[in-house]
Design an enzyme around this catalytic site. Structure first.
Site, mmCIF file in Angstrom:
data_model
loop_
_atom_site.group_PDB
_atom_site.id
_atom_site.type_symbol
_atom_site.label_atom_id
_atom_site.label_comp_id
_atom_site.label_asym_id
_atom_site.label_seq_id
_atom_site.Cartn_x
_atom_site.Cartn_y
_atom_site.Cartn_z
ATOM 1 N N ASP A 1 -15.657 -60.843 -25.977
ATOM 2 C CA ASP A 1 -17.305 -61.307 -26.227
ATOM 3 C C ASP A 1 -17.606 -61.922 -24.740
ATOM 4 O OD1 ASP A 1 -19.403 -61.729 -27.728
ATOM 5 O OD2 ASP A 1 -18.923 -63.657 -28.207
ATOM 6 N N TYR B 1 -21.217 -63.594 -22.660
ATOM 7 C CA TYR B 1 -22.031 -64.905 -22.673
ATOM 8 C C TYR B 1 -23.017 -64.408 -21.827
ATOM 9 C CZ TYR B 1 -23.186 -70.080 -23.380
ATOM 10 O OH TYR B 1 -23.436 -71.183 -23.664
ATOM 11 N N HIS C 1 -30.011 -67.869 -23.760
ATOM 12 C CA HIS C 1 -29.037 -68.401 -24.791
ATOM 13 C C HIS C 1 -28.281 -69.525 -24.109
ATOM 14 C CE1 HIS C 1 -26.309 -68.904 -27.923
ATOM 15 N NE2 HIS C 1 -25.144 -68.438 -27.230
ATOM 16 N N ARG D 1 -25.476 -80.678 -23.343
ATOM 17 C CA ARG D 1 -25.396 -81.460 -22.195
ATOM 18 C C ARG D 1 -26.696 -81.619 -21.457
ATOM 19 N NH1 ARG D 1 -22.645 -76.676 -21.573
ATOM 20 N NH2 ARG D 1 -24.018 -75.942 -19.742
ATOM 21 N N GLU E 1 -24.713 -64.236 -34.480
ATOM 22 C CA GLU E 1 -24.888 -64.053 -33.132
ATOM 23 C C GLU E 1 -25.242 -62.482 -33.066
ATOM 24 O OE1 GLU E 1 -21.898 -65.331 -30.295
ATOM 25 O OE2 GLU E 1 -22.245 -67.203 -30.864
ATOM 26 N N GLU F 1 -25.852 -59.322 -31.427
ATOM 27 C CA GLU F 1 -25.356 -58.867 -29.966
ATOM 28 C C GLU F 1 -25.482 -57.526 -30.020
ATOM 29 O OE1 GLU F 1 -21.511 -60.635 -28.883
ATOM 30 O OE2 GLU F 1 -21.930 -62.500 -29.684
ATOM 31 N N ASP G 1 -21.682 -61.422 -34.312
ATOM 32 C CA ASP G 1 -20.204 -62.125 -34.064
ATOM 33 C C ASP G 1 -20.720 -63.536 -34.575
ATOM 34 O OD1 ASP G 1 -17.932 -62.367 -33.018
ATOM 35 O OD2 ASP G 1 -18.387 -62.965 -31.093
ATOM 36 N N ARG H 1 -19.939 -73.173 -35.982
ATOM 37 C CA ARG H 1 -20.352 -74.017 -35.011
ATOM 38 C C ARG H 1 -19.839 -75.296 -35.108
ATOM 39 N NH1 ARG H 1 -22.573 -70.434 -31.463
ATOM 40 N NH2 ARG H 1 -24.319 -69.482 -32.300
ATOM 41 N N GLN I 1 -16.204 -74.863 -33.772
ATOM 42 C CA GLN I 1 -16.275 -74.602 -32.457
ATOM 43 C C GLN I 1 -16.467 -75.693 -31.670
ATOM 44 O OE1 GLN I 1 -19.153 -71.472 -31.562
ATOM 45 N NE2 GLN I 1 -18.625 -71.414 -29.283
ATOM 46 N N TYR J 1 -13.395 -76.150 -28.974
ATOM 47 C CA TYR J 1 -13.348 -75.406 -27.880
ATOM 48 C C TYR J 1 -13.026 -76.034 -26.647
ATOM 49 C CZ TYR J 1 -17.745 -77.508 -26.188
ATOM 50 O OH TYR J 1 -18.631 -78.186 -25.238
ATOM 51 N N LYS K 1 -14.644 -68.295 -34.266
ATOM 52 C CA LYS K 1 -14.928 -66.909 -34.047
ATOM 53 C C LYS K 1 -14.135 -66.009 -34.626
ATOM 54 C CE LYS K 1 -18.005 -66.288 -31.404
ATOM 55 N NZ LYS K 1 -19.497 -66.013 -31.973
ATOM 56 N N THR L 1 -16.010 -60.401 -37.215
ATOM 57 C CA THR L 1 -17.104 -59.898 -36.026
ATOM 58 C C THR L 1 -17.671 -58.613 -36.907
ATOM 59 O OG1 THR L 1 -16.210 -60.726 -34.355
ATOM 60 C CG2 THR L 1 -17.545 -58.812 -34.062
ATOM 61 N N THR M 1 -24.767 -63.491 -27.439
ATOM 62 C CA THR M 1 -25.973 -63.721 -28.110
ATOM 63 C C THR M 1 -27.063 -63.347 -27.267
ATOM 64 O OG1 THR M 1 -25.132 -65.630 -29.230
ATOM 65 C CG2 THR M 1 -27.387 -65.352 -29.387
ATOM 66 N N GLU N 1 -29.952 -71.858 -31.976
ATOM 67 C CA GLU N 1 -31.272 -71.876 -31.160
ATOM 68 C C GLU N 1 -32.429 -72.051 -31.984
ATOM 69 O OE1 GLU N 1 -30.992 -69.499 -27.297
ATOM 70 O OE2 GLU N 1 -29.538 -68.505 -28.653
#
Length: 408
Positions: free
Chosen positions: A121, A123, A128, A137, A194, A196, A228, A232, A235, A239, A248, A252, A341, A355
């Site tokens: 997978d 990114y 996104h 962040r 997600e 995809e 997918d 959250r 995660q 992560y 995850k 899927t 995503t 999002e």
């Protein structure tokens, strides 16, 4: 009035002769007999039966219970089979043979069309990745320093790739409640989607072999929609420092249909302008464009909530494949890699609830109530289309999943 032939499609049908996606199906009278089919309108062509009756040189490949042998045969065979099937469906000389071999979609059961070898997978959406960076962040730059130098990805779990329509059981795991110092165990409270696009590898490679950008079309058999699913809260706790794991790996979902890459020739488009120079193996400035203009719709309980545009993806599938193999890692027939995503610059183009609700701050207003993340019983459906030749549309098979309650 004579009954209309299933070979006579309504004008503009997105599953016409320019599309011809492959799947695997069974019928009620032979539930153990899995066979390869090609979707044509709202019917499925029994390709093995037609191939045998017409003496096709590809009868053996089309008589398998999975797509893997056909996918492993390589691009010249893919092109030949595709041309042959199109001829069967469009040449009046074949009508009396082909027409009885078209089974209504409503009368078949669809299965996972290929055996998944590995799953990766990526990114690849700048929109996104930037939105996620702004959420988690806010004091830093949205994108990490490596993001525009290489396609970020992780190796996922092939064994839990499931076909569209398979229920998705809410996963259990550790999560850290707000303000707490120690984690708790239980069902995820922030179950997400997600949206995809996935790419299915046909031709394998030898150990140490690298796939350059120019060989993308020789290795990728086709395209499929992917959801997918993501937990959250699991995660965010697990992560760091190694990335997604239990959040995850539980499911899927992929479409039951794989559309040949050749069907997207009219949808090829240049990717967004790159801000930074790329290393040679990723530099696509002098190659034919490998972006794809695929328009996705995300519906929650039948209500459209988002329209992610795949054409905005910063990293193309060709670059992802080149990066995935540049260290000499092998490709196997049945490898699946997904885009990550798909999100565009507008709010209604965001491809996940994280999002769309800005991490739960801005709930979605739906006819059946508000949502921040998925509830048990919710059903998510992804559909998509791409421009085809002569103003036609290429439809991608939908991918649907309904959330089942967590089990003890």
């Amino acid at each position: 009035m004579p009954q209309q032939s299933p070979l006579d499609l309504p004008e503009g049908d997105p599953f016409g002769p320019h599309n011809l996606p492959y799947g695997v199906f069974t019928t009620a009278d032979a539930p153990e007999h899995r066979r390869i089919g090609v979707r044509y309108g709202d019917h499925v062509l029994d390709t093995a039966a037609v191939a045998a009756m017409l003496g096709s040189p590809h009868t053996d490949l089309l008589s398998q219970p999975l797509l893997n042998p056909l996918m492993a045969a390589g691009r010249p065979v893919w092109d030949a089979v595709r041309a042959e099937v199109r001829g069967w469906l469009t040449d009046p000389a074949y009508q009396t043979t082909v027409e009885p071999m078209l089974v209504p979609l409503a009368e078949v059961t669809l299965h996972l069309p290929f055996e998944v070898a590995d799953y990766v997978d990526f990114y690849a959406s700048e929109h996104h990745a930037s939105n996620v960076g702004r959420m988690f962040r806010p004091q830093d730059e949205p994108l990490l320093p490596n993001w525009k130098h290489l396609p970020i990805g992780y190796h996922g779990r092939a064994g839990t790739v499931v076909v569209s329509g398979t229920p998705v059981v809410r996963p259990l795991g550790q999560r850290l409640p707000a303000g707490a110092d120690t984690p708790v165990f239980g069902p995820t409270q922030r179950l997400d989607i997600e949206a995809e696009v996935g790419f299915v590898v046909g031709t394998p490679t030898a150990p140490g072999e690298r796939v350059p950008l120019t060989s993308f079309r020789d290795h990728v058999f086709g395209v499929t929609l992917v959801n997918d699913w993501s937990a959250r809260d699991l995660q965010s706790w697990e992560y760091r420092p190694l990335g997604p794991f239990l959040a995850k790996s539980f499911a899927t979902s992929v479409s039951a249909w794989v559309t040949p890459l050749a069907a997207f020739d009219a949808a090829r488009t240049a990717p967004p302008a790159r801000d930074l120079p790329l290393l040679d193996y990723l530099d696509d400035s002098a190659t034919e464009p490998d972006g794809l203009d695929i328009r996705i719709e995300v519906a929650l309980n039948g209500h459209p909530v988002s329209y992610p545009p795949f054409a905005t993806m910063y990293w193309t599938a060709a670059q992802q494949l080149a990066h995935m193999t540049v260290n000499g890692a092998t490709l196997r027939t049945g490898d699946l890699y997904a885009s990550g995503t798909v999100s565009g610059p507008e709010r209604e183009q965001r491809g996940c609830l994280l999002e769309l609700t800005w991490s739960g701050r801005d709930p979605l207003e739906l006819p059946d109530g508000t949502r921040t993340f998925l509830l048990d019983g919710d059903e998510v459906t992804l559909t998509a289309w791409a421009p085809g030749p002569d103003g036609s549309r290429i439809g991608l098979g939908e991918v649907t999943g309904r959330i089942a309650a967590a089990t003890d």
